[in-house]
Design a protein around this motif. Structure first.
Motif, short mmCIF file in Angstrom:
data_model
loop_
_atom_site.label_atom_id
_atom_site.label_comp_id
_atom_site.label_asym_id
_atom_site.label_seq_id
_atom_site.Cartn_x
_atom_site.Cartn_y
_atom_site.Cartn_z
N VAL A 76 -0.58 11.40 4.46
CA VAL A 76 0.39 12.38 4.95
C VAL A 76 -0.02 13.79 4.54
O VAL A 76 -0.20 14.06 3.34
CB VAL A 76 1.79 12.11 4.33
N SER A 77 -0.17 14.71 5.51
CA SER A 77 -0.28 16.11 5.07
C SER A 77 1.08 16.77 5.16
O SER A 77 1.77 16.67 6.18
CB SER A 77 -1.34 16.91 5.83
N ILE A 136 -0.24 10.97 9.14
CA ILE A 136 1.00 11.66 9.52
C ILE A 136 0.90 13.12 9.13
O ILE A 136 0.63 13.45 7.98
CB ILE A 136 2.23 11.06 8.79
N ASP A 137 1.11 14.00 10.11
CA ASP A 137 1.20 15.43 9.82
C ASP A 137 2.69 15.76 9.84
O ASP A 137 3.33 15.74 10.89
CB ASP A 137 0.44 16.21 10.90
N LEU A 138 3.24 16.02 8.65
CA LEU A 138 4.70 16.19 8.53
C LEU A 138 5.23 17.34 9.40
O LEU A 138 6.32 17.24 9.97
CB LEU A 138 5.06 16.43 7.07
N MET A 185 0.83 -1.20 0.00
CA MET A 185 0.00 0.00 0.00
C MET A 185 0.87 1.25 0.00
O MET A 185 1.76 1.41 0.84
CB MET A 185 -0.87 0.01 1.25
N ASN A 186 0.59 2.13 -0.93
CA ASN A 186 1.42 3.33 -1.06
C ASN A 186 0.94 4.44 -0.13
O ASN A 186 -0.19 4.41 0.34
CB ASN A 186 1.38 3.81 -2.50
N ASN A 187 1.82 5.42 0.09
CA ASN A 187 1.40 6.59 0.86
C ASN A 187 0.62 7.54 -0.04
O ASN A 187 0.84 7.59 -1.24
CB ASN A 187 2.63 7.32 1.40
N ILE A 188 -0.27 8.30 0.59
CA ILE A 188 -0.95 9.39 -0.12
C ILE A 188 -0.52 10.69 0.53
O ILE A 188 -0.73 10.88 1.74
CB ILE A 188 -2.48 9.24 -0.05
N LEU A 189 0.13 11.56 -0.24
CA LEU A 189 0.60 12.84 0.29
C LEU A 189 -0.32 13.95 -0.19
O LEU A 189 -0.59 14.05 -1.39
CB LEU A 189 2.01 13.16 -0.22
N GLY A 204 -6.87 15.22 5.20
CA GLY A 204 -6.00 14.09 5.54
C GLY A 204 -6.55 13.28 6.72
O GLY A 204 -6.61 12.05 6.67
N LYS A 205 -6.97 13.98 7.76
CA LYS A 205 -7.51 13.28 8.94
C LYS A 205 -8.79 12.54 8.58
O LYS A 205 -9.02 11.42 9.03
CB LYS A 205 -7.79 14.28 10.06
N ARG A 206 -9.62 13.18 7.77
CA ARG A 206 -10.89 12.55 7.39
C ARG A 206 -10.63 11.29 6.55
O ARG A 206 -11.26 10.26 6.75
CB ARG A 206 -11.71 13.58 6.58
#
Ligand code: S3P
Length: 160
Positions: free
Chosen positions: A75-76, A30-32, A1-5, A18-20
């Motif tokens: 990730v935001s 993850i909040d960068l 599974m890939n990350n979504i930025l 992102g949280k939703r």
């Protein structure tokens, strides 16, 4: 599974969406910027104040590069992150970069009274110019572009 930025200008809705999306998918959020603050042991305004923007940008780059060791996360990123070629290059080709293309007026209303260092040091005109310049960079970095003036719920559902 890939990350979504999620990327886009300050106030475009990266954190809320992102949280939703993380809640909908059950994936880790993850909040960068929060990662950078935890690592530095200080807030971003403090980092800018005590060590300058370049130190923050180097830490931001390290945080983006560290995502290569994570999988399946939502990730935001901070508003500057995807405007720097070294950060875009550090994103895994398998990850999805989503640009929330929210109009400047909406972003500005959300950020104008905040303590973000870039906002505090800029006039409204300078912020609008920065928005325009960065918009081209977000568009180039993103594999998905969503009009950000939808509700966070609808945007998250479109990415679900
Ligand atoms: C920045 C945006 C901020 C944060 C820092 C720098 C920028 O994140 O990374 O203050 O250069 O636009 P948000 O977009 O979450 O406000």
């Amino acid at each position: 599974m890939n990350n979504i930025l999620l990327c886009g200008f300050m106030g475009c809705g990266k954190t809320t969406v992102g949280k939703r999306l993380a809640a909908l998918t059950g994936r880790e959020y993850i909040d960068l910027d929060r990662e950078i603050e935890l690592e530095a042991g200080m807030t971003i305004p403090e980092l800018f104040e005590q060590f300058g923007e370049q130190e923050f940008r180097d830490r931001e780059h390290a945080a983006v590069a560290a995502l290569a060791r994570r999988i399946g996360c939502i990730v935001s990123t901070g508003g500057g992150a995807m405007t720097f070629p070294r950060n875009v290059a550090a994103v895994s080709p398998d990850d999805r970069v989503v640009f929330l293309d929210t109009p400047f007026e909406i972003c500005y209303e959300r950020i104008k009274d905040s303590d973000r260092p870039i906002v505090r040091r800029s006039t409204p005109d300078e912020l609008r110019k920065l928005f325009e310049t960065r918009r081209a960079a977000y568009r180039a970095a993103a594999s998905v572009i969503l009009p950000g003036d939808d509700t966070a719920e609808d945007l998250a559902l479109r990415l679900f």
